[in-house]
Write a protein that holds these residues in place. Sequence first.
Motif, PDB file in Angstrom:
ATOM      1  N   ARG A  89      12.199  -5.996   3.640  1.00  0.00           N
ATOM      2  CA  ARG A  89      12.029  -7.585   3.774  1.00  0.00           C
ATOM      3  C   ARG A  89      11.298  -8.274   4.672  1.00  0.00           C
ATOM      4  NH1 ARG A  89      15.140  -9.939  -0.320  1.00  0.00           N
ATOM      5  NH2 ARG A  89      16.072  -7.861  -1.353  1.00  0.00           N
ATOM      6  N   GLN A  90      11.064  -7.563   6.003  1.00  0.00           N
ATOM      7  CA  GLN A  90      10.440  -8.139   7.032  1.00  0.00           C
ATOM      8  C   GLN A  90       9.030  -7.543   7.484  1.00  0.00           C
ATOM      9  OE1 GLN A  90      12.538 -10.065   9.892  1.00  0.00           O
ATOM     10  NE2 GLN A  90      14.560  -9.226   8.878  1.00  0.00           N
ATOM     11  N   MET A  91       8.689  -6.384   6.925  1.00  0.00           N
ATOM     12  CA  MET A  91       7.391  -5.718   7.231  1.00  0.00           C
ATOM     13  C   MET A  91       6.656  -5.267   6.257  1.00  0.00           C
ATOM     14  SD  MET A  91       9.162  -3.113  10.233  1.00  0.00           S
ATOM     15  CE  MET A  91      10.325  -3.721  11.299  1.00  0.00           C
ATOM     16  N   GLY A  92       5.140  -5.428   6.660  1.00  0.00           N
ATOM     17  CA  GLY A  92       4.301  -4.804   5.786  1.00  0.00           C
ATOM     18  C   GLY A  92       3.530  -3.703   6.667  1.00  0.00           C
ATOM     19  N   PHE A  93       3.304  -2.756   5.795  1.00  0.00           N
ATOM     20  CA  PHE A  93       2.633  -1.565   6.553  1.00  0.00           C
ATOM     21  C   PHE A  93       1.243  -1.226   5.833  1.00  0.00           C
ATOM     22  CE2 PHE A  93       6.998  -0.669   7.072  1.00  0.00           C
ATOM     23  CZ  PHE A  93       7.186  -0.214   8.390  1.00  0.00           C
ATOM     24  N   ILE A  94       0.105  -1.066   7.054  1.00  0.00           N
ATOM     25  CA  ILE A  94      -1.073  -0.569   6.205  1.00  0.00           C
ATOM     26  C   ILE A  94      -1.607   0.508   7.038  1.00  0.00           C
ATOM     27  CG2 ILE A  94      -3.553  -1.332   6.230  1.00  0.00           C
ATOM     28  CD1 ILE A  94      -2.378  -4.328   6.410  1.00  0.00           C
ATOM     29  N   PHE A  95      -2.193   1.573   6.324  1.00  0.00           N
ATOM     30  CA  PHE A  95      -2.426   3.000   6.966  1.00  0.00           C
ATOM     31  C   PHE A  95      -3.894   3.103   6.806  1.00  0.00           C
ATOM     32  CE2 PHE A  95       1.773   3.067   5.215  1.00  0.00           C
ATOM     33  CZ  PHE A  95       2.575   3.428   6.351  1.00  0.00           C
ATOM     34  N   GLN A  96      -4.663   4.068   7.666  1.00  0.00           N
ATOM     35  CA  GLN A  96      -5.918   4.267   7.569  1.00  0.00           C
ATOM     36  C   GLN A  96      -6.382   5.002   6.244  1.00  0.00           C
ATOM     37  OE1 GLN A  96      -6.818   7.193  10.554  1.00  0.00           O
ATOM     38  NE2 GLN A  96      -9.080   7.448  10.084  1.00  0.00           N
ATOM     39  N   ALA A  97      -5.245   5.794   5.866  1.00  0.00           N
ATOM     40  CA  ALA A  97      -5.656   6.527   4.319  1.00  0.00           C
ATOM     41  C   ALA A  97      -5.452   5.679   3.086  1.00  0.00           C
ATOM     42  CB  ALA A  97      -5.113   7.856   4.355  1.00  0.00           C
ATOM     43  N   PHE A  98      -5.075   4.406   3.372  1.00  0.00           N
ATOM     44  CA  PHE A  98      -4.714   3.240   2.300  1.00  0.00           C
ATOM     45  C   PHE A  98      -3.351   3.447   1.531  1.00  0.00           C
ATOM     46  CE2 PHE A  98      -9.449   4.149   1.755  1.00  0.00           C
ATOM     47  CZ  PHE A  98      -9.905   3.280   2.862  1.00  0.00           C
ATOM     48  N   ASN A  99      -3.167   4.847   1.429  1.00  0.00           N
ATOM     49  CA  ASN A  99      -1.748   5.224   0.768  1.00  0.00           C
ATOM     50  C   ASN A  99      -1.526   4.452  -0.669  1.00  0.00           C
ATOM     51  OD1 ASN A  99      -1.861   6.669   3.133  1.00  0.00           O
ATOM     52  ND2 ASN A  99       0.303   6.249   3.845  1.00  0.00           N
ATOM     53  N   LEU A 100      -2.676   4.315  -1.449  1.00  0.00           N
ATOM     54  CA  LEU A 100      -2.105   3.844  -2.537  1.00  0.00           C
ATOM     55  C   LEU A 100      -1.835   4.785  -3.821  1.00  0.00           C
ATOM     56  CD1 LEU A 100      -5.355   1.460  -2.949  1.00  0.00           C
ATOM     57  CD2 LEU A 100      -3.060   0.618  -2.214  1.00  0.00           C
ATOM     58  N   LEU A 101      -0.956   4.371  -4.855  1.00  0.00           N
ATOM     59  CA  LEU A 101      -0.728   5.531  -5.616  1.00  0.00           C
ATOM     60  C   LEU A 101      -1.974   5.698  -6.692  1.00  0.00           C
ATOM     61  CD1 LEU A 101       2.987   4.633  -6.206  1.00  0.00           C
ATOM     62  CD2 LEU A 101       1.968   6.595  -4.801  1.00  0.00           C
ATOM     63  N   PRO A 102      -2.410   6.658  -7.101  1.00  0.00           N
ATOM     64  CA  PRO A 102      -3.561   6.951  -7.671  1.00  0.00           C
ATOM     65  C   PRO A 102      -3.519   6.531  -9.220  1.00  0.00           C
ATOM     66  CG  PRO A 102      -2.736   8.957  -7.202  1.00  0.00           C
ATOM     67  CD  PRO A 102      -2.084   8.193  -6.205  1.00  0.00           C
ATOM     68  N   ALA A 138      -9.252 -10.449  -7.297  1.00  0.00           N
ATOM     69  CA  ALA A 138      -8.638 -10.575  -8.519  1.00  0.00           C
ATOM     70  C   ALA A 138      -9.384 -10.135  -9.734  1.00  0.00           C
ATOM     71  CB  ALA A 138      -8.587 -12.293  -8.525  1.00  0.00           C
ATOM     72  N   ASP A 139     -10.505 -10.293  -9.493  1.00  0.00           N
ATOM     73  CA  ASP A 139     -11.335  -9.381 -10.653  1.00  0.00           C
ATOM     74  C   ASP A 139     -11.384  -7.842 -10.586  1.00  0.00           C
ATOM     75  OD1 ASP A 139     -12.710  -9.226  -8.515  1.00  0.00           O
ATOM     76  OD2 ASP A 139     -14.754  -9.318  -9.022  1.00  0.00           O
ATOM     77  N   ARG A 140     -10.473  -7.268  -9.774  1.00  0.00           N
ATOM     78  CA  ARG A 140     -10.354  -5.849  -9.932  1.00  0.00           C
ATOM     79  C   ARG A 140      -9.078  -5.578 -10.205  1.00  0.00           C
ATOM     80  NH1 ARG A 140     -15.291  -6.793  -8.987  1.00  0.00           N
ATOM     81  NH2 ARG A 140     -16.626  -5.325  -7.856  1.00  0.00           N
ATOM     82  N   ALA A 141      -8.274  -6.368 -10.526  1.00  0.00           N
ATOM     83  CA  ALA A 141      -6.765  -6.026 -10.606  1.00  0.00           C
ATOM     84  C   ALA A 141      -6.414  -4.888 -11.791  1.00  0.00           C
ATOM     85  CB  ALA A 141      -6.207  -7.431 -11.275  1.00  0.00           C
ATOM     86  N   GLY A 142      -7.365  -4.861 -12.742  1.00  0.00           N
ATOM     87  CA  GLY A 142      -7.037  -3.594 -13.411  1.00  0.00           C
ATOM     88  C   GLY A 142      -7.505  -2.239 -13.120  1.00  0.00           C
ATOM     89  N   HIS A 143      -8.477  -2.223 -12.176  1.00  0.00           N
ATOM     90  CA  HIS A 143      -8.962  -1.043 -11.680  1.00  0.00           C
ATOM     91  C   HIS A 143      -8.051  -0.066 -10.900  1.00  0.00           C
ATOM     92  CE1 HIS A 143     -13.403  -2.247 -11.356  1.00  0.00           C
ATOM     93  NE2 HIS A 143     -12.688  -2.943 -12.255  1.00  0.00           N
ATOM     94  N   PHE A 144      -8.144   1.464 -11.025  1.00  0.00           N
ATOM     95  CA  PHE A 144      -7.391   2.277 -10.422  1.00  0.00           C
ATOM     96  C   PHE A 144      -8.248   2.548  -8.950  1.00  0.00           C
ATOM     97  CE2 PHE A 144      -6.374   2.600 -14.465  1.00  0.00           C
ATOM     98  CZ  PHE A 144      -5.051   2.794 -14.687  1.00  0.00           C
ATOM     99  N   PRO A 145      -7.525   2.757  -7.905  1.00  0.00           N
ATOM    100  CA  PRO A 145      -7.887   3.143  -6.640  1.00  0.00           C
ATOM    101  C   PRO A 145      -9.297   3.904  -6.803  1.00  0.00           C
ATOM    102  CG  PRO A 145      -5.430   3.201  -6.442  1.00  0.00           C
ATOM    103  CD  PRO A 145      -5.907   3.295  -7.999  1.00  0.00           C
ATOM    104  N   ALA A 146      -9.323   4.879  -7.458  1.00  0.00           N
ATOM    105  CA  ALA A 146     -10.715   5.796  -7.334  1.00  0.00           C
ATOM    106  C   ALA A 146     -11.862   5.019  -7.872  1.00  0.00           C
ATOM    107  CB  ALA A 146     -10.191   7.141  -8.327  1.00  0.00           C
ATOM    108  N   ASP A 147     -11.643   4.016  -8.438  1.00  0.00           N
ATOM    109  CA  ASP A 147     -12.686   3.154  -8.788  1.00  0.00           C
ATOM    110  C   ASP A 147     -12.859   1.910  -7.947  1.00  0.00           C
ATOM    111  OD1 ASP A 147     -12.719   4.761 -11.065  1.00  0.00           O
ATOM    112  OD2 ASP A 147     -11.512   3.658 -12.367  1.00  0.00           O
TER     113      ASP A 147
END
Length: 234
Positions: A89-102, A138-147
């Motif tokens: 609820r209260q925290m947002g985390f950001i990491f060096q390696a982005f940690n997005l789901l591919p 906003a114009d990259r919403a449909g892109h995957f992390p690899a792209d």
Amino acid sequence: MSEHVSEALFELRGVSQSYIKRVAAFLDTVDFTLHRGDTCAIVGASGSGKSTLLNILGLLERPVAGRVGFAGQDVMTASADALARWRNRQMGFIFQAFNLLPRLSALDNVGLPLLYRHQSRSVARELALQKLDEVGLADRAGHFPADLSGGQRQRVAIARALVGQPSLILADEPTGNLDQACANDILELLLDLNRQQQVTLVMVTHDTGLAARFARRVEVVDGHLRECGEHVAA
Ligand SMILES: Nc1ncnc2c1ncn2[C@@H]1O[C@H](COP(=O)(O)OP(=O)(O)OP(=O)(O)O)[C@@H](O)[C@H]1O
Ligand SMILES: [Mg+2]
């Protein structure tokens, strides 16, 4: 009523951390107070305990000794459920390696924390698109992390950290994988959030130039925290 702006968000007293097989504690009876709306950079040598301190602030690990207060609550005795709720609820985390789901698009990566909060998929997508727009993607919403480029991936990760309207951002070397220009852009974005929405910002960084932009800088050295002088940058 107390002034919310100056209310302590974190109060660490006598906090020590060590791991099994390590004789010496590498955080040694640390005291640290952080107020709402502050910006704080954590600096220090590799292995000094910066990430550990950030993990303690992020309620991801408990120290072996001392007291940790978060928003007036006692972290040391709180249940795992309570800790998870405060994080979500209260925290947002950001990491060096982005940690997005591919396998998820930028939009779905950003919306994921809302699904964990049991929001509907359509609400999650709508709010995620707003956040992507705020970070200029906003114009990259449909892109995957690899792209996406590294800087774009980190913007997606920031949008994901922000989608739940956290009062606090904890970032562990978020610019470590980016070139200097991208690093500056990302820092500006984070500092803007602090200025415009009073989001408290705590960031681990090796970059002394970036650290100088924070109102407060603390160095982890020999297990202790050292305040590093006054804010110098405009
Ligand atoms: N889960 C763990 N188990 C055992 N030792 C650990 C664990 N996590 C960290 N450490 C040790 O604790 C010390 C502090 O680690 P930490 O990751 O906090 O350092 P850091 O300042 O973030 O370093 P870096 O700048 O390289 O990221 C290091 O000596 C590390 O090896
Ligand atoms: Mg680290």
